[in-house]
Design a protein around this motif. Structure first.
Motif, PDB file in Angstrom:
ATOM      1  N   SER A 177       0.566  -1.148  -0.050  1.00  0.00           N
ATOM      2  CA  SER A 177      -0.010  -0.047   0.023  1.00  0.00           C
ATOM      3  C   SER A 177       0.894   1.175   0.026  1.00  0.00           C
ATOM      4  O   SER A 177       2.012   1.149   0.355  1.00  0.00           O
ATOM      5  CB  SER A 177      -1.065   0.048   1.234  1.00  0.00           C
ATOM      6  OG  SER A 177      -1.800   1.338   1.464  1.00  0.00           O
ATOM      7  N   LYS A 178       0.351   2.190  -0.709  1.00  0.00           N
ATOM      8  CA  LYS A 178       1.103   3.601  -0.497  1.00  0.00           C
ATOM      9  C   LYS A 178       1.080   4.227   0.921  1.00  0.00           C
ATOM     10  O   LYS A 178       1.967   5.211   1.126  1.00  0.00           O
ATOM     11  CB  LYS A 178       0.285   4.579  -1.381  1.00  0.00           C
ATOM     12  CG  LYS A 178       0.635   4.200  -2.772  1.00  0.00           C
ATOM     13  CD  LYS A 178      -0.137   5.262  -3.920  1.00  0.00           C
ATOM     14  CE  LYS A 178       0.181   4.756  -5.264  1.00  0.00           C
ATOM     15  NZ  LYS A 178      -0.743   5.602  -6.236  1.00  0.00           N
ATOM     16  N   SER A 179       0.216   3.720   1.732  1.00  0.00           N
ATOM     17  CA  SER A 179       0.067   4.121   3.241  1.00  0.00           C
ATOM     18  C   SER A 179       1.055   3.501   3.952  1.00  0.00           C
ATOM     19  O   SER A 179       0.882   2.148   3.991  1.00  0.00           O
ATOM     20  CB  SER A 179      -1.531   4.048   3.771  1.00  0.00           C
ATOM     21  OG  SER A 179      -1.437   4.209   5.104  1.00  0.00           O
ATOM     22  N   ALA A 180       2.008   3.860   4.596  1.00  0.00           N
ATOM     23  CA  ALA A 180       3.134   3.443   5.250  1.00  0.00           C
ATOM     24  C   ALA A 180       2.515   2.627   6.397  1.00  0.00           C
ATOM     25  O   ALA A 180       2.816   1.412   6.800  1.00  0.00           O
ATOM     26  CB  ALA A 180       4.274   4.278   5.801  1.00  0.00           C
ATOM     27  N   ILE A 181       1.456   3.097   7.016  1.00  0.00           N
ATOM     28  CA  ILE A 181       0.824   2.366   8.213  1.00  0.00           C
ATOM     29  C   ILE A 181       0.199   1.350   7.946  1.00  0.00           C
ATOM     30  O   ILE A 181       0.397   0.178   8.439  1.00  0.00           O
ATOM     31  CB  ILE A 181      -0.115   3.537   8.985  1.00  0.00           C
ATOM     32  CG1 ILE A 181       0.684   4.566   9.500  1.00  0.00           C
ATOM     33  CG2 ILE A 181      -1.042   2.630  10.089  1.00  0.00           C
ATOM     34  CD1 ILE A 181       0.023   5.738  10.097  1.00  0.00           C
ATOM     35  N   ILE A 182      -0.698   1.268   6.749  1.00  0.00           N
ATOM     36  CA  ILE A 182      -1.211   0.190   6.287  1.00  0.00           C
ATOM     37  C   ILE A 182      -0.535  -0.992   5.501  1.00  0.00           C
ATOM     38  O   ILE A 182      -0.600  -2.084   6.000  1.00  0.00           O
ATOM     39  CB  ILE A 182      -2.295   0.632   5.097  1.00  0.00           C
ATOM     40  CG1 ILE A 182      -3.586   1.599   5.785  1.00  0.00           C
ATOM     41  CG2 ILE A 182      -2.945  -0.719   4.410  1.00  0.00           C
ATOM     42  CD1 ILE A 182      -4.443   1.982   4.921  1.00  0.00           C
ATOM     43  N   SER A 183       0.644  -0.571   5.032  1.00  0.00           N
ATOM     44  CA  SER A 183       1.542  -1.584   4.586  1.00  0.00           C
ATOM     45  C   SER A 183       2.255  -2.050   5.826  1.00  0.00           C
ATOM     46  O   SER A 183       2.357  -3.490   5.694  1.00  0.00           O
ATOM     47  CB  SER A 183       2.542  -0.904   3.985  1.00  0.00           C
ATOM     48  OG  SER A 183       3.694  -1.608   3.421  1.00  0.00           O
TER      49      SER A 183
END
Length: 197
Positions: free
Chosen positions: A117-123
């Motif tokens: 994901s582009k979201s670091a937290i979700i990744s």
């Protein structure tokens, strides 16, 4: 005496009016010399202000649209057309929806879908769960250290203890800061290692 005062007063008034007229003429000459630049700057500032307002309005409407779409999708999680629309329109929000569904179902394939994901937290969250479910230390090492780093280290140490790699587990537990919220759990896991030896 009063005629002299009146004369001086009139002289001062004419002098100040002359200075005002002189400054006005200088201003007019300056305007004529730079009027195209002044008008260009004025037009650019007005156009920039209008553009900024339109852009802000468009973004606000877009946010409202996808928030409503997300809320609707939470009500009907099986609606594939809403999922597709959210995925194309707002990928990060779609990743959040997918993460929520993956956590709810415990479905590792959904975690793998959002691992990049582009979201670091979700990744980071998805990488943590993938590493935990598969007991894969290499995946856990790639978890972002600012989001779930210490929790990932704790999980790595637990996996290593179960594989009887006690010394490697000690090294990893030693990397967890004493200021961390997980330091007490790391201490308990260290005590657990003693019973495994």
């Amino acid at each position: 005496m009063s005629i002299k005062n009146n004369f001086n007063y009139i002289k001062n008034e004419i002098s100040s009016d002359g200075q005002l007229l002189e400054n006005t003429l200088k201003l007019e000459i300056l305007y004529k010399k730079y009027k195209y630049i002044i008008w260009t700057i004025l037009v650019v500032v007005i156009f920039g202000g209008i553009s900024y307002q339109l852009y802000s309005y468009y973004n606000e409407k877009k946010i409202q649209k996808y928030s409503a779409l997300y809320s609707e999708l939470l009500q009907d999680t099986s609606n594939t057309s809403l999922q597709a629309e959210l995925k194309t329109g707002n990928p990060k929000l779609y990743d959040l929806f997918t993460l929520q569904q993956a956590l709810k179902d415990g479905n590792i394939s959904k975690f793998m879908e959002i691992q990049d994901s582009k979201s670091a937290i979700i990744s980071s969250i998805s990488s943590y769960y993938i590493g935990s479910f598969e007991r894969d230390i290499s995946v856990l090492k790639n978890v972002n250290k600012y989001t779930l780093g210490d929790l990932s280290k704790l999980q790595q140490a637990y996996i290593l203890i179960n594989e009887n790699k006690i010394n490697d587990a000690k090294v990893i537990l030693g990397e967890i800061s004493k200021d961390s919220n997980i330091s007490e759990l790391a201490s308990l896991l260290s005590h657990y290692m003693i019973t495994k030896q």
